[in-house]
Design a protein around this motif. Structure first.
Motif, mmCIF file in Angstrom:
data_model
loop_
_atom_site.group_PDB
_atom_site.id
_atom_site.type_symbol
_atom_site.label_atom_id
_atom_site.label_comp_id
_atom_site.label_asym_id
_atom_site.label_seq_id
_atom_site.Cartn_x
_atom_site.Cartn_y
_atom_site.Cartn_z
ATOM 1 N N PRO A 109 0.769 2.707 7.421
ATOM 2 C CA PRO A 109 0.242 2.304 6.179
ATOM 3 C C PRO A 109 -0.765 1.063 6.624
ATOM 4 O O PRO A 109 -1.838 1.010 5.939
ATOM 5 N N ALA A 110 -0.419 0.347 7.741
ATOM 6 C CA ALA A 110 -1.452 -0.893 8.209
ATOM 7 C C ALA A 110 -2.714 -0.174 8.784
ATOM 8 O O ALA A 110 -3.725 -0.857 8.605
ATOM 9 N N LYS B 290 -2.310 13.550 2.269
ATOM 10 C CA LYS B 290 -2.250 14.725 2.589
ATOM 11 C C LYS B 290 -0.830 15.307 2.997
ATOM 12 O O LYS B 290 -0.113 16.311 2.755
ATOM 13 N N ASP B 291 -0.462 14.193 4.064
ATOM 14 C CA ASP B 291 0.571 14.496 4.920
ATOM 15 C C ASP B 291 1.867 14.151 3.963
ATOM 16 O O ASP B 291 2.751 15.039 3.994
ATOM 17 N N LEU B 292 1.908 13.203 3.057
ATOM 18 C CA LEU B 292 2.878 12.980 2.237
ATOM 19 C C LEU B 292 3.116 14.331 1.061
ATOM 20 O O LEU B 292 4.335 14.427 0.616
ATOM 21 N N LYS B 293 1.952 14.627 0.823
ATOM 22 C CA LYS B 293 2.000 15.944 -0.170
ATOM 23 C C LYS B 293 2.722 16.988 0.406
ATOM 24 O O LYS B 293 3.640 17.732 0.019
ATOM 25 N N LEU B 294 2.526 17.135 1.841
ATOM 26 C CA LEU B 294 3.346 18.344 2.736
ATOM 27 C C LEU B 294 4.768 17.889 2.714
ATOM 28 O O LEU B 294 5.772 18.751 2.517
ATOM 29 N N VAL B 295 5.167 16.757 2.743
ATOM 30 C CA VAL B 295 6.475 16.389 2.765
ATOM 31 C C VAL B 295 7.049 16.583 1.455
ATOM 32 O O VAL B 295 8.077 17.163 1.351
ATOM 33 N N LEU B 296 6.402 16.408 0.233
ATOM 34 C CA LEU B 296 6.972 16.425 -1.133
ATOM 35 C C LEU B 296 7.064 18.085 -1.317
ATOM 36 O O LEU B 296 8.219 18.379 -1.708
ATOM 37 N N GLU C 18 -10.271 3.024 5.882
ATOM 38 C CA GLU C 18 -9.891 3.661 4.486
ATOM 39 C C GLU C 18 -9.748 5.038 4.588
ATOM 40 O O GLU C 18 -9.217 5.821 3.838
ATOM 41 N N SER C 19 -10.792 5.765 5.581
ATOM 42 C CA SER C 19 -10.860 7.265 5.670
ATOM 43 C C SER C 19 -9.467 7.700 6.013
ATOM 44 O O SER C 19 -9.401 8.895 5.923
ATOM 45 N N LYS C 20 -8.446 6.924 6.474
ATOM 46 C CA LYS C 20 -7.176 7.638 6.882
ATOM 47 C C LYS C 20 -6.325 7.777 5.476
ATOM 48 O O LYS C 20 -5.356 8.717 5.628
ATOM 49 N N LYS C 21 -6.916 7.204 4.722
ATOM 50 C CA LYS C 21 -5.816 7.263 3.550
ATOM 51 C C LYS C 21 -5.768 8.689 2.954
ATOM 52 O O LYS C 21 -4.616 9.026 2.462
ATOM 53 N N LEU D 91 0.967 -0.984 0.188
ATOM 54 C CA LEU D 91 -0.093 0.053 0.013
ATOM 55 C C LEU D 91 0.850 1.267 -0.105
ATOM 56 O O LEU D 91 0.566 2.435 -0.765
ATOM 57 N N MET D 92 1.804 1.243 0.831
ATOM 58 C CA MET D 92 2.811 2.329 0.880
ATOM 59 C C MET D 92 3.314 2.521 -0.579
ATOM 60 O O MET D 92 3.532 3.777 -1.015
#
Ligand code: URA
Length: 184
Positions: free
Chosen positions: A157-158, A172-178, A164-167, A63-64
């Protein structure tokens, strides 16, 4: 403290500092670019990781990887490790003493990789790296600076597999990282 990977990895492979060594098949040290600007820290190996000796190769890892692909992150460009390097039996959470005895290795890895940003995947990584007072639901999505490194806590990721709602929040969090990666 080891100042080279060979010695650190050799030490990890023969480690008997905690009880997890008794049941492990492989010591799961880390994977990816050892000079990455971006590092990910998970909790500990599951059955697939224990089998293969590589972090995040099971369901959560797949999933990650999908999220990485969608976001344009190449797995081989980042460095991925865990709080504990040996699988906790039945995928239980690592005990505090197990995490504590393994953390010196992880700190050594961080010193060698020298990442600018570390993504903390889930509550075990968050609490062991930044402190017990943090909770993942309130800390996720917010930068924490510590010793010159920027930390972004997010869901494991687990947890996305269970809810599913956490996806969308993980994304969003990874977008901030990028975004931050481009700025620094
Ligand atoms: N979960 C983790 O926290 N780490 C892995 O390597 C695999 C699953």
């Amino acid at each position: 403290m080891f100042n080279n990977w060979e010695e650190l990895e050799a030490e990890c492979k023969k480690c008997t500092k905690c009880r997890l060594c008794e049941t492990r098949k492989n010591v799961v040290i880390g994977t990816g670019n050892k000079e990455a600007n971006l590092m990910f820290i998970g909790e500990g190996p599951g059955a697939d990781e224990d089998e293969q000796g590589i972090p995040f190769v099971g369901r959560a890892g797949k999933l990650m990887n999908m999220a990485f692909t969608g976001l344009g992150i190449k797995r081989e460009d980042v460095y991925i490790a865990n709080v504990v390097k040996c699988r906790p039996p039945k995928n239980r959470n690592p005990e505090d003493d197990e995490a504590k005895s393994c953390l010196d290795y992880l700190r050594n890895q961080v010193i060698l990789v020298k990442p600018k940003i570390i993504v903390l995947l889930g509550s075990i990584a968050l609490k062991n790296i930044l402190g017990k007072e943090y909770s993942i639901t309130s800390a996720r999505g917010k930068w924490v600076e510590k010793n010159g490194i920027l930390y972004m806590p997010t869901f494991h990721p687990a947890a996305l597999l269970r809810d599913e709602s956490k996806k969308i929040l993980f994304w969003k969090d990874l977008k901030l990282v990028l975004k931050k990666m481009k700025e620094i």
